[in-house]
Scaffold this motif. Structure first.
Motif, short mmCIF file in Angstrom:
data_model
loop_
_atom_site.label_atom_id
_atom_site.label_comp_id
_atom_site.label_asym_id
_atom_site.label_seq_id
_atom_site.Cartn_x
_atom_site.Cartn_y
_atom_site.Cartn_z
N LYS A 225 0.80 -1.24 -0.09
CA LYS A 225 0.04 -0.07 -0.04
C LYS A 225 0.91 1.24 -0.05
N ARG A 226 2.11 1.18 -0.92
CA ARG A 226 2.79 2.09 -0.76
C ARG A 226 3.05 2.93 -2.12
N SER A 227 3.07 3.97 -2.51
CA SER A 227 3.34 4.31 -3.70
C SER A 227 4.36 5.59 -3.80
N HIS A 228 4.83 6.06 -5.08
CA HIS A 228 5.75 7.39 -4.86
C HIS A 228 5.23 7.79 -6.47
N THR A 229 4.94 9.26 -6.43
CA THR A 229 4.67 9.91 -7.62
C THR A 229 5.65 10.87 -8.12
N LEU A 230 5.66 10.74 -9.47
CA LEU A 230 6.64 11.93 -10.08
C LEU A 230 5.87 12.88 -11.09
N GLU A 231 6.21 14.03 -11.04
CA GLU A 231 5.11 14.86 -11.93
C GLU A 231 6.05 15.27 -13.33
N PHE A 232 5.37 15.63 -14.18
CA PHE A 232 5.90 15.77 -15.65
C PHE A 232 5.04 16.90 -16.36
N GLN A 233 5.84 17.51 -17.23
CA GLN A 233 5.22 18.71 -18.01
C GLN A 233 4.23 18.08 -19.26
N ARG A 250 11.99 -3.78 -11.89
CA ARG A 250 11.34 -3.56 -10.84
C ARG A 250 12.14 -3.31 -9.70
N ALA A 251 13.17 -4.31 -9.45
CA ALA A 251 13.90 -4.29 -8.30
C ALA A 251 14.90 -2.94 -8.28
N ALA A 252 15.46 -2.65 -9.44
CA ALA A 252 16.29 -1.37 -9.54
C ALA A 252 15.48 -0.05 -9.12
N VAL A 253 14.06 -0.04 -9.73
CA VAL A 253 13.21 1.01 -9.34
C VAL A 253 13.13 1.14 -8.11
N GLU A 256 16.13 2.55 -6.55
CA GLU A 256 16.57 3.81 -6.57
C GLU A 256 15.59 4.86 -5.53
N LEU A 257 14.24 4.41 -5.55
CA LEU A 257 13.50 5.29 -4.80
C LEU A 257 13.71 5.15 -3.36
N SER A 258 14.05 4.14 -2.87
CA SER A 258 14.35 3.69 -1.37
C SER A 258 15.63 4.83 -1.06
N SER A 259 16.75 4.89 -1.80
CA SER A 259 17.54 5.88 -1.62
C SER A 259 17.30 7.33 -1.58
N HIS A 260 16.48 7.54 -2.53
CA HIS A 260 15.93 8.79 -2.65
C HIS A 260 14.88 9.19 -1.61
N GLN A 262 14.71 7.80 1.48
CA GLN A 262 15.65 7.97 2.65
C GLN A 262 16.52 9.34 2.94
N ALA A 263 16.66 9.77 1.68
CA ALA A 263 17.79 10.92 1.84
C ALA A 263 16.72 12.10 1.85
N ALA A 264 15.66 12.16 1.42
CA ALA A 264 14.64 13.05 1.60
C ALA A 264 14.07 13.22 3.06
N GLU A 265 13.90 11.76 3.55
CA GLU A 265 13.39 12.10 4.88
C GLU A 265 14.55 12.38 5.97
N GLU A 266 15.81 11.94 5.59
CA GLU A 266 16.74 12.61 6.69
C GLU A 266 16.99 14.05 6.46
N GLU A 267 16.92 14.57 5.28
CA GLU A 267 17.12 16.09 5.24
C GLU A 267 15.84 16.59 5.89
N GLU A 268 14.56 16.10 5.76
CA GLU A 268 13.41 16.77 6.48
C GLU A 268 13.43 16.63 7.96
N GLU A 269 13.97 15.67 8.43
CA GLU A 269 14.27 15.49 9.88
C GLU A 269 15.44 16.37 10.37
N GLU A 270 16.46 16.51 9.68
CA GLU A 270 17.43 17.65 9.95
C GLU A 270 16.97 19.05 10.05
N ASP A 271 16.03 19.38 9.18
CA ASP A 271 15.39 20.76 8.98
C ASP A 271 14.37 20.87 10.24
N GLU A 272 13.53 19.86 10.59
CA GLU A 272 12.70 19.79 11.77
C GLU A 272 13.53 20.15 13.08
#
Length: 300
Positions: A225-233, A250-253, A256-260, A262-272
């Motif tokens: 029940k998890r997903s990730h959304t990308l936006e395009f013009q 699928r495995a590579a995707v 990629e998303l897990s690394s992305h 995780q980095a976003a979550e860490e940045e958000e936590e540091e900001d908070e």
């Protein structure tokens, strides 16, 4: 992994026709687009396939292929409308080229698939023949030859646009035979085949004006029940990313998303923590989709 428009090399621009020869786009006037010099993903597919035969590999159609292992479930939205959906079901069963011949009808779209390769789309025009974009040229060939030994499936239900009549789809395809190089209006075999069936200028190079808005969303389902959304013009940019996901697998995707993420979550936590050092990190509450929204229940 982001909007593919940032990854294009803009070496040459020219005006390209965006009105469809079928006259189906009567709702708006013609739009001016730009033409790109690009690496055709079907060329890369062809080279990969040649290397398989050069190495004495087995026929890809005879190798095990499980969409649930190799492909990514996803949905495409234009604003709030779902215009494409790939989910694993019995309809995703793949067949050998010989078995496909007994299932295809004129006007059908066929998607040939193989692990670690871009999908290759063709338009079945009858008499065991297809029309497809192949090495920067629209060609007419036998279905078995176009498959290059890969397994395939009828792909009529992936896009949710209203299809043209079979006769018009076949005519659209046959009228483009011989078109090549700089005269092409499509970036890959999927865009060409889909344009033949649906008559939408959005599948063409420069078919949509890029004005900064990103109305298209590619929702990638990751399971549980998890997903990730990308936006395009534009739809063509989104299709290029979707095809890249199919090519890397699928495995590579997911990696990629897990690394992305995780980095976003860490940045958000540091900001908070920086703004609220005494508060600490609060528990995360994932936003729910509104009722009736197709796709996953939760989004990252």
């Amino acid at each position: 992994m982001g909007n593919q428009v940032e990854k294009l090399t803009h070496l040459n621009y020219k005006e390209v026709p965006t009105a469809d020869p079928t006259g189906m786009d009567r709702d708006e006037g013609p739009r001016i687009g730009v033409s790109y010099i690009f690496s055709n993903d079907d060329d890369e597919l062809e080279q990969q396939q040649d290397s398989v035969h050069d190495l004495g590999g087995e026929n890809p159609a005879l190798q095990p292929y499980d969409p649930q292992l190799h492909e990514v479930e996803c949905s495409v939205y234009y604003r709030d409308e779902c215009i494409y959906q790939k989910s694993f079901s019995e309809e995703d069963t793949t067949y050998t080229p010989e078995n496909l011949l007994n299932r295809c009808k004129p006007g059908d779209l066929v998607e040939f698939v193989c692990q670690a390769q871009y999908p290759h789309w063709v338009v079945y025009v009858g008499d065991f023949q297809v029309v497809h974009l192949h090495r920067l040229e629209v060609v007419n060939s036998f279905l078995t030859d176009a498959s290059q030994g890969r397994r395939g499936r009828i792909a009529n239900r992936l896009y949710r646009y209203k299809p043209l009549s079979p006769a018009v789809v076949v005519r659209n395809a046959l009228e483009q035979v011989g078109c090549k190089d700089r005269d092409l209006s499509w970036r890959n075999s999927e865009c060409f085949a889909a344009w033949c069936r649906y008559g939408k200028r959005e599948f063409k190079i420069g078919g949509e004006l890029r004005i900064g808005k990103q109305p298209y969303r590619l929702q990638i389902r990751l399971g549980d029940k998890r997903s990730h959304t990308l936006e395009f013009q534009s739809l063509e940019d989104l299709i290029m990313e979707k095809r890249r996901n199919d090519q890397i697998g699928r495995a590579a995707v997911i990696q990629e998303l897990s690394s992305h993420l995780q980095a976003a979550e860490e940045e958000e936590e540091e900001d908070e923590d920086h703004h609220h050092p005494a508060r600490g990190t609060p528990p995360k509450l994932w936003p729910q989709f509104p009722p009736g929204n197709a796709g996953a229940a939760l989004i990252w």
